[in-house]
Write a protein that holds these residues in place. Structure first.
Motif, PDB file in Angstrom:
ATOM      1  N   TRP A 297     -21.461  -1.654  73.249  1.00 61.67           N
ATOM      2  CA  TRP A 297     -20.638  -2.248  72.316  1.00 61.67           C
ATOM      3  C   TRP A 297     -20.314  -3.528  72.726  1.00 61.67           C
ATOM      4  CZ3 TRP A 297     -18.862  -0.420  67.721  1.00 61.67           C
ATOM      5  CH2 TRP A 297     -17.652  -1.120  67.367  1.00 61.67           C
TER       6      TRP A 297
ATOM      7  N   GLN B 165     -15.724  -3.695  61.013  1.00 58.16           N
ATOM      8  CA  GLN B 165     -15.654  -4.717  62.053  1.00 58.16           C
ATOM      9  C   GLN B 165     -16.554  -5.904  61.880  1.00 58.16           C
ATOM     10  OE1 GLN B 165     -15.084  -1.735  65.459  1.00 58.16           O
ATOM     11  NE2 GLN B 165     -14.448  -3.274  66.344  1.00 58.16           N
TER      12      GLN B 165
ATOM     13  N   GLU C 194     -20.792   4.311  73.268  1.00 55.70           N
ATOM     14  CA  GLU C 194     -19.871   2.753  73.386  1.00 55.70           C
ATOM     15  C   GLU C 194     -19.694   2.657  74.704  1.00 55.70           C
ATOM     16  OE1 GLU C 194     -16.502   1.710  71.013  1.00 55.70           O
ATOM     17  OE2 GLU C 194     -17.209   3.130  69.380  1.00 55.70           O
TER      18      GLU C 194
ATOM     19  N   TRP D  63     -10.073  -5.226  65.555  1.00 56.19           N
ATOM     20  CA  TRP D  63      -8.971  -4.379  64.979  1.00 56.19           C
ATOM     21  C   TRP D  63      -7.875  -5.401  65.198  1.00 56.19           C
ATOM     22  CZ3 TRP D  63     -11.352  -0.821  62.561  1.00 56.19           C
ATOM     23  CH2 TRP D  63     -12.324  -0.368  62.859  1.00 56.19           C
TER      24      TRP D  63
ATOM     25  N   ASN E  27     -17.632   7.427  74.671  1.00 55.68           N
ATOM     26  CA  ASN E  27     -17.136   6.036  74.611  1.00 55.68           C
ATOM     27  C   ASN E  27     -16.301   5.461  75.764  1.00 55.68           C
ATOM     28  OD1 ASN E  27     -18.344   5.962  72.286  1.00 55.68           O
ATOM     29  ND2 ASN E  27     -16.526   5.531  70.958  1.00 55.68           N
TER      30      ASN E  27
ATOM     31  N   PHE F 143     -16.657  -8.674  71.935  1.00 58.76           N
ATOM     32  CA  PHE F 143     -17.625  -7.816  72.910  1.00 58.76           C
ATOM     33  C   PHE F 143     -18.933  -7.927  72.783  1.00 58.76           C
ATOM     34  CE2 PHE F 143     -13.389  -5.486  72.821  1.00 58.76           C
ATOM     35  CZ  PHE F 143     -13.470  -4.634  74.138  1.00 58.76           C
TER      36      PHE F 143
HETATM   37  C1  FCB Z   1     -13.310   1.375  70.671  1.00 57.88           C
HETATM   38  C2  FCB Z   1     -13.865   1.411  69.124  1.00 57.88           C
HETATM   39  C3  FCB Z   1     -14.662   0.155  68.933  1.00 57.88           C
HETATM   40  C4  FCB Z   1     -14.302  -1.121  69.380  1.00 57.88           C
HETATM   41  C5  FCB Z   1     -14.166  -0.549  70.982  1.00 57.88           C
HETATM   42  C6  FCB Z   1     -13.643  -2.141  71.946  1.00 57.88           C
HETATM   43  O1  FCB Z   1     -12.147   1.946  70.650  1.00 57.88           O
HETATM   44  O2  FCB Z   1     -14.485   2.512  68.817  1.00 57.88           O
HETATM   45  O3  FCB Z   1     -14.449   0.140  67.406  1.00 57.88           O
HETATM   46  O4  FCB Z   1     -13.152  -1.477  68.875  1.00 57.88           O
HETATM   47  O5  FCB Z   1     -13.196   0.267  71.320  1.00 57.88           O
END
Ligand code: FCB
Length: 443
Positions: free
Chosen positions: A398, A15, A351, A406, A290, A414
């Motif tokens: 994050w 990323q 995250e 992605w 996360n 973000f």
């Molecule tokens: C998570 C991923 C990270 C980022 C966030 C928004 O699923 O681990 O790479 O894309 O979402």
């Protein structure tokens, strides 16, 4: 949150790094996915962190974080014949040494989705041999960096890698078979278990965990059909991964449901071998969690990662630019649930954050108040969970930089640092200063 609480920021290699053709890097499934036109923008340059990391770490040091969660690109450090690429290791040596010199602890994610394309060509995650290749790679990086890196995260979000990559086909490698996705998920979990042992052998004082994504859910009503749909969704999205990591094996209701749906044989799946569940349930030092949002489930939509938000009993405090409902209390409740169900020794939020596309104003300031509110409410939810007895010991926001989200490309932002992806100019957003003040506060 006590004195030992770790405050950090997180990113991942594909990323932010760019540098696709530098120093012997080979292709990953995301490079191929991008070449096939499946991404709105490629990660060939991304944030050009490959060349700009000294400046990025200087910014991080202004932020005052204790720790930085980053991932290593497998494709930089191991070539297609399995040989070590010293230039790739040297790149990460540079980053790790700069972080340590700035007083920031590196937390390394070994796998954040960028499988070497050569391994995908040989079968990818649905093939058990990929685990051996991952173990070989884990051995190389833990041996090499273990004298300086003490916190290791084996795999990031196995649900996403398996289901979005091998079932829905919306993420690399873009395959669309539930049977493959279930095999991929199992092998990702096994790769995690094997990695725990390998890291411990190489780095006796390591702290090791896995980063699991979650999508806490609740039924749209007390109707039997909604309750059953919610239970199924929770099994598909959460329990299928959390249960085996914590030694409970795969949930029986989901094994039955997948057998009924024809995804698995009604006897034991052919990918499940003796000893696998023990390997997956390796002792971890922390659970990485996360968390972005939670969901309300009504009958009919239970097995899809759907953006359709059902009307539910707890209306969210708005939506982020991803269309994700803002539900901080979902995090508090889920932390309590994890604690009661699995009793993890420690939880680290690996995250949490929000996409809002605020850009610099005429005065150059990026006023991203909505992000600040999101972060504040989620950190408050964690605080509350801690007061309720849950051992949460760290928080990684994050993300540090606006980066390649992605398949959403650069449009979803973000970061607490704004990145102009044409000029590569970095601008601290107001949330950067808010976070700096928040984490310097005594507790
Ligand atoms: C998570 C991923 C990270 C980022 C966030 C928004 O699923 O681990 O790479 O894309 O979402």
């Amino acid at each position: 949150m006590g004195n030992e609480f770790t405050w950090g920021v997180a990113t991942s290699a594909y990323q932010i790094e760019g540098g696709r053709f530098e120093d012997g890097k080979v292709d990953s499934i995301w490079d191929t996915f991008s070449d096939k036109g499946q991404l709105p923008e490629s990660g060939d340059v991304a944030c050009d962190h490959y060349h700009r990391y000294p400046d990025d770490i200087a910014l991080m040091s202004q932020l005052g974080v204790d720790a930085y969660r980053m991932s290593i690109a497998w494709t930089r450090v191991v070539d297609n014949s399995g040989r070590v690429n010293p230039a790739g290791l040297a790149f990460y040596d540079g980053i790790i040494d700069a972080l340590l010199a700035a007083g920031i602890s590196p937390w390394i994610t070994i796998y954040h989705w960028d499988l070497p394309q050569s391994l995908e060509d040989a079968g990818g995650w649905p093939d058990r041999h990929t685990i051996d290749a991952f173990d070989h790679y884990t051995n190389i990086v833990s041996n090499h960096f273990g004298n300086r890196v003490k916190n290791w995260i084996t795999i990031n979000e196995p649900w996403v890698a398996a289901m979005l990559g091998y079932r829905e086909g919306v993420f690399a490698p873009g395959r669309t078979s539930m049977a493959d996705a279930l095999a991929a998920g199992h092998h990702l979990l096994l790769a995690h278990g094997r990695a725990v042992a390998t890291i411990r052998a190489n780095v006796p004082d390591a702290r090791v965990g896995i980063a699991l994504d979650c999508r806490p859910s609740r039924p749209a009503s007390a109707n039997e059909a909604d309750v059953a749909a919610n239970r199924h969704f929770d099994g598909f999205r959460n329990r299928w991964f959390f249960d085996p990591v914590f030694g409970l094996g795969y949930p029986q209701d989901m094994l039955n449901a997948y057998a009924t749906a024809g995804y698995l044989p009604s006897t034991r799946p052919d990918w499940l071998k003796d000893g696998d569940l023990e390997t997956i349930a390796a002792d971890i030092d922390f659970l990485g969690l996360n968390y972005y949002t939670s969901q309300t489930i009504a009958a009919g939509g239970e097995e899809v990662e759907t953006a359709t938000i059902q009307p539910g009993p707890n209306p969210p405090a708005g939506y982020t630019d991803m269309g994700w409902a803002i539900t901080p209390d979902g995090l508090r409740q889920y932390l309590g649930h994890l604690n009661d169900t699995y009793a993890p020794p420690s939880i680290i939020i690996t995250e949490n954050g929000a996409s809002f596309a605020d850009a610099p104003g005429p005065d150059g300031q990026v006023r991203d108040l909505r992000r600040q509110r999101y972060l504040e409410s989620h950190i408050e939810a964690i605080d509350q969970a801690i007061r309720e007895g849950v051992a949460v010991d760290g928080y990684f926001l994050w993300s540090f930089l606006d980066n390649l989200e992605w398949t959403s490309g650069y449009a979803q932002r973000f970061g607490i640092v704004h990145v102009d992806h044409t000029s590569q100019t970095r601008t601290r957003k107001e949330s950067f200063d808010w976070y700096r003040r928040r984490i310097s506060r005594p507790r």
